[in-house]
Scaffold this active site. Structure first.
Site, short mmCIF file in Angstrom:
data_model
loop_
_atom_site.label_atom_id
_atom_site.label_comp_id
_atom_site.label_asym_id
_atom_site.label_seq_id
_atom_site.Cartn_x
_atom_site.Cartn_y
_atom_site.Cartn_z
N GLU A 463 -4.51 1.87 -33.60
CA GLU A 463 -3.01 1.71 -33.11
C GLU A 463 -2.26 2.34 -34.44
OE1 GLU A 463 -0.32 -2.11 -31.85
OE2 GLU A 463 -2.38 -2.40 -31.96
N GLU A 737 -3.10 -10.70 -38.76
CA GLU A 737 -1.99 -10.67 -37.55
C GLU A 737 -2.07 -12.15 -37.02
OE1 GLU A 737 -1.48 -7.83 -33.77
OE2 GLU A 737 -3.50 -7.98 -34.76
#
Length: 879
Positions: A463, A737
């Site tokens: 990502e 996260e």
């Protein structure tokens, strides 16, 4: 001490010898030991380094010392000047001249470029294999300087006459290549000699052609061919300039890099090394002729921020065998970077290094990497001790699994090399709470791990994108910890370019198509307004607001059109309060706060910010228009989501935090009710976090501003999951996260999206700086400081330092008994408004100051019971 001028810099200070403007702004610090000292006037002297002609402004009556407009004639490309500054203070003290600052302008006009990109293809060679390009050239006598202006379609390194040139990593970095390609200016004078010379450039796919993004990603996002675009200019003492530019006279071949991928890693065969390849004596007859591509002169831009560099080297804390027998190296800190090894063994032996952020039950935890292999392979040459560090890749890791090492692997043989954008560290925080200090350090490391040329979400999995929502909430923290002004200014230019091309602000910048539609989303697209405002607030850059103004207006106008006459943003896709801890692992957008409430609140917030921007820029008509728009949005918000007594339609922490901190409640009684309900929710949830990306930066401030300081500290210092300190108790060295990226039993969160280095939830560090330690900007660029600590949580001391645009500021407080003692330092050029409990607010000038006042220590234990609501039982139905 007489006043002294220090830290003279041009523009954002990244590289004064590669300026991309003809009118660079100047900044400096004034230092003095005289209390209350202030600059009253300045004088700037200029020396033309080509002709020794001098010029000066004369004495300019002004206190300005930050981003002062260029006072001389505009400069031309390649111009070289030397600048000095001296100041007169409020006590009529005249400083000595500052140390000189040498500045040099790059190539600022497309017509300056004669170089074109070149490329080459090789049959039966995978696209992941880097390509080498070389060119010989001759140098006459009388050379005075040599400048190499270099970039690439791909990422590149340069050698000259067998030696490396420059220390940038992953140059030229990732910009929206369709709109802008940065170049680097390299001083190669000392690398070149009279006679025959050679340049060599190695180019890998990088972001230009390599695989990008999740769900399998995409290749060839920007193009199919990689290669350099470089222009060497040789300046002679007779005033002539010889130019060696990339064209078809260059030749191309293959080197020891077998494969290089940002996600998957690098394979390097040291048996193929030929150190002579970038020297004039190398025989390149077997190499192929390079082919030319269309000019990219219209895209070339000088950087505004610093490059990625090797910042730090870390030794292992342990090397141990895993339960399965693998060799695991632990560096003790989660980073972005790569490893450097010293190894000796037989030719053809392979050392394979796999990287990951965590261990899961003793084994390398690679599942969160998804499709990113993060594996480097080194094939030994068999020639004594060999040193290897990957060149064209970067990893997010704390642990490395090493296979194939010849003999015993020791801590002397392997190091981790930390790589990120080389920003100046500016802010610190410390307190009497060890866990809080570790949290702050984790936030800093997560910023370091993700500020790798652009503000990414994570540095490890498939990502690594510049998500707009993440930096929107984190920008205040980023602007405190590091001088991120040039870095974020560069990214904002890409945001505006992508917004113009796509018709909206995409969810991440630069934008790549990953098979879902480009749609506006609240709190993500709002970065177009919030981030420029934060940079203005923290660095005082009015020009940035001017440059981004069209982008800011376009965003607010677009959402106003979408919201229509009811002024509620209730259509289209929304992320909402992303990663609310109540959301299931497979649906991170399922939050307790209504997405339309979040979207409408942000619409009001950015419309109000735009009112302030229009006021700063003197756009009176826009100020009136956006003020009226903001009022209508707030009215719509209240009509749809707020009862007359202050209860919100979404009875959730984020909803109340948004309404309170964005000033969306119409009456004082509503604000009191909302603050009370927020405190009750926090208490009823055991002082555990109930917010995602949107609410997390706001919830502690909302509690404190509503008068619930103790509750805010209980929330801040909670160690049970979900909380900021739970990861600290689990040994985290960066921000996660998810609140539960690692479960208490040591298992990785079962969701397919979890990262252990993700700065968004670390946005709370701004609260640590402003509220716990008590240092905030009261005027743009910290021209006035607000010193307003709110002690609590059983802390006995806290403090912060910040290198502001005017100089070093400091706040430190401690609590001896029932008293609060606060020490502050105000830089020359700033004043401070000091607001302490039990004391009247005061204004002070530059210098060191101490304050002593009464302050009842607040106990952290036992837990605080819910406070009664002034409206009765808030759990009852509305009546």
């Amino acid at each position: 001490m007489a006043a002294t001028v220090r830290q003279l810099r041009a523009e954002y200070g990244a590289n004064p010898c590669a300026l991309g403007t003809a009118v660079p702004r100047l900044s400096w610090h004034v230092e003095s030991d005289q209390a209350g000292c202030a600059q009253r006037a300045y004088e700037i002297a200029l020396n033309d380094r080509e002709s020794d002609v001098e010029a000066a402004t004369g004495v300019v009556g002004s206190a300005d010392s930050v981003l002062v407009e260029w006072p001389f004639e505009p400069l031309r490309s390649r111009a070289r000047r030397q600048i000095r500054v001296r100041v007169t203070t409020s006590t009529d003290d005249v400083s000595d001249w500052s140390d000189p600052l040498d500045i040099e302008v790059g190539l600022i006009d497309p017509s300056d470029w004669t170089a074109v990109p070149i490329t080459a293809t090789f049959a039966d060679t995978p696209p992941e294999r880097p390509v080498r390009f070389r060119r010989t050239f001759s140098v006459r006598s009388g050379l005075v300087r040599a400048r190499l202006y270099a970039s690439a379609l791909g990422i590149y390194t340069v050698e000259c006459n067998g030696a490396s040139v420059g220390d940038d990593v992953l140059a030229p970095g990732w910009t929206s290549y369709h709109h802008r390609l940065r170049y680097q200016t390299l001083d190669v004078t000392s690398a070149i000699h009279e006679g025959d010379n050679a340049l060599g450039v190695t180019v890998a796919e990088g972001w230009y052609r390599g695989r990008l993004g999740f769900r399998g990603g995409r290749r060839e996002v920007y193009g199919t061919d990689v290669g350099p675009v470089a222009q060497l200019e040789l300046h002679y003492d007779d005033g002539t300039i010889d130019v060696v530019a990339t064209d078809r006279q260059w030749r191309a071949g293959l080197g020891p890099h077998i494969a290089a991928s940002l996600y998957d890693g690098e394979t390097y065969d040291a048996r193929l090394v030929d150190p002579a390849w970038s020297t004039p004596d190398f025989d390149d007859r077997d190499w192929v002729e390079a082919s030319e591509r269309a000019s990219v002169a219209h895209l070339m831009a000088a950087p505004t921020g610093p490059p990625v560099r090797r910042i730090e080297t870390i030794r292992p804390v342990s090397i141990e065998a895993s339960p399965g027998g693998a060799t695991i190296v632990d560096f003790g800190q989660n980073i972005s970077g790569r490893v450097r090894i010293r190894v000796g063994g037989p030719a053809g032996g392979q050392v394979v290094m796999r990287h990951a952020e965590v261990l899961e039950h003793g084994e390398l935890g690679t599942r969160p990497l998804r499709g990113a292999a993060q594996t480097d392979t080194y094939v030994l040459a068999g020639d004594g001790v060999e040193i290897y560090e990957p060149t064209f890749t970067i990893h997010g890791f704390r642990y490395v699994e090493v296979d194939g090492w010849p003999g015993e692997l020791t801590t002397d043989a392997i190091n981790a090399v930390v790589c990120h954008s080389d920003m100046e560290p500016t802010g610190t925080f410390h307190s009497s709470h060890e866990g809080l200090d570790r949290l702050h350090e984790n936030v800093r490391w997560s910023m370091r791990g993700n500020f790798v040329d652009l503000p990414t979400d994570c540095p490890q999995r498939d990502e690594r994108l510049g998500w707009t929502g993440d930096i929107q909430v984190f920008a205040p923290t980023a602007s405190f910890l590091y001088d991120s002004s040039g870095f974020l200014t560069s990214w904002l230019q890409d945001l505006a370019d992508e917004q113009h091309a796509l018709g909206t602000v995409p969810a991440y910048v630069p934008w790549i198509d990953l098979r879902f539609r480009v749609l506006p989303a609240a709190a993500w697209g709002d970065a177009a307004v919030v981030v420029p405002w934060v940079l203005y607030e923290r660095f005082g850059d009015v020009d940035l607001l001017r440059r981004q103004y069209d982008s800011m207006c376009a965003w607010v106008d677009q959402i106003a059109t979408i919201a229509g006459e009811n002024h509620r943003w209730d259509t289209g896709f929304q992320f909402g309060d992303w990663l609310d801890p109540a959301a299931p692992p497979d649906d991170p957008g399922a939050a307790r706060t209504d997405k339309t409430l979040v979207a409408t609140a942000y619409h009001a917030h950015t419309a109000r910010l735009l009112v302030r921007v229009a006021d700063v820029l003197g756009r009176d008509a826009d100020r009136t228009r956006y003020s009226q728009l903001a009022d209508r949005i707030v009215e719509a918000f209240n009509a749809e989501f707020v009862t007359s007594t202050g209860r919100l339609a979404s009875d959730a922490q984020t909803a109340y935090a948004l309404a309170l901190q964005f000033g969306l409640l119409a009456t004082e009684s509503q604000r009191v009710r909302a603050g009370s309900r927020l405190a009750q929710l926090v208490s009823q949830e055991g002082f555990c976090i109930g917010t995602g990306f949107v609410g997390t930066p706001l919830v502690c401030d909302a509690l404190v501003d509503a008068g619930y300081v103790d509750e805010a500290y209980h929330l801040l210092l909670q160690e049970r999951c979900p909380s900021w300190l739970y990861p600290v108790t689990m040994g985290a060295t960066t921000v996660w996260e998810r609140w539960d990226s690692m479960l208490p039993d040591g298992s990785i969160n079962p969701g397919d999206m979890t990262s252990f280095n993700h700065y968004a939830l670390g946005a709370v560090a701004d609260f640590l700086h402003r509220v716990v330690a008590g240092l905030a900007p009261a005027e743009p660029g910290y021209r006035e400081l607000l010193v307003h600590p709110r002690p609590g949580g059983g802390l006995t001391e806290a403090g912060t330092t910040l290198r502001t645009p005017y100089g070093d500021a400091r706040v430190h407080w401690h609590r001896p008994g029932d008293r609060l003692v606060v020490d502050i330092v105000v830089p020359v050029g700033s004043t401070a408004r000091v607001e302490l409990p039990g004391c009247d607010p005061v204004e002070v000038g530059s210098g060191a100051h101490q304050f002593d006042c009464e302050c009842r220590p607040a106990a952290l234990d036992p837990p605080i019971p819910p406070r009664p609501s002034p409206f009765g039982d808030v759990d009852d139905a509305e009546g």
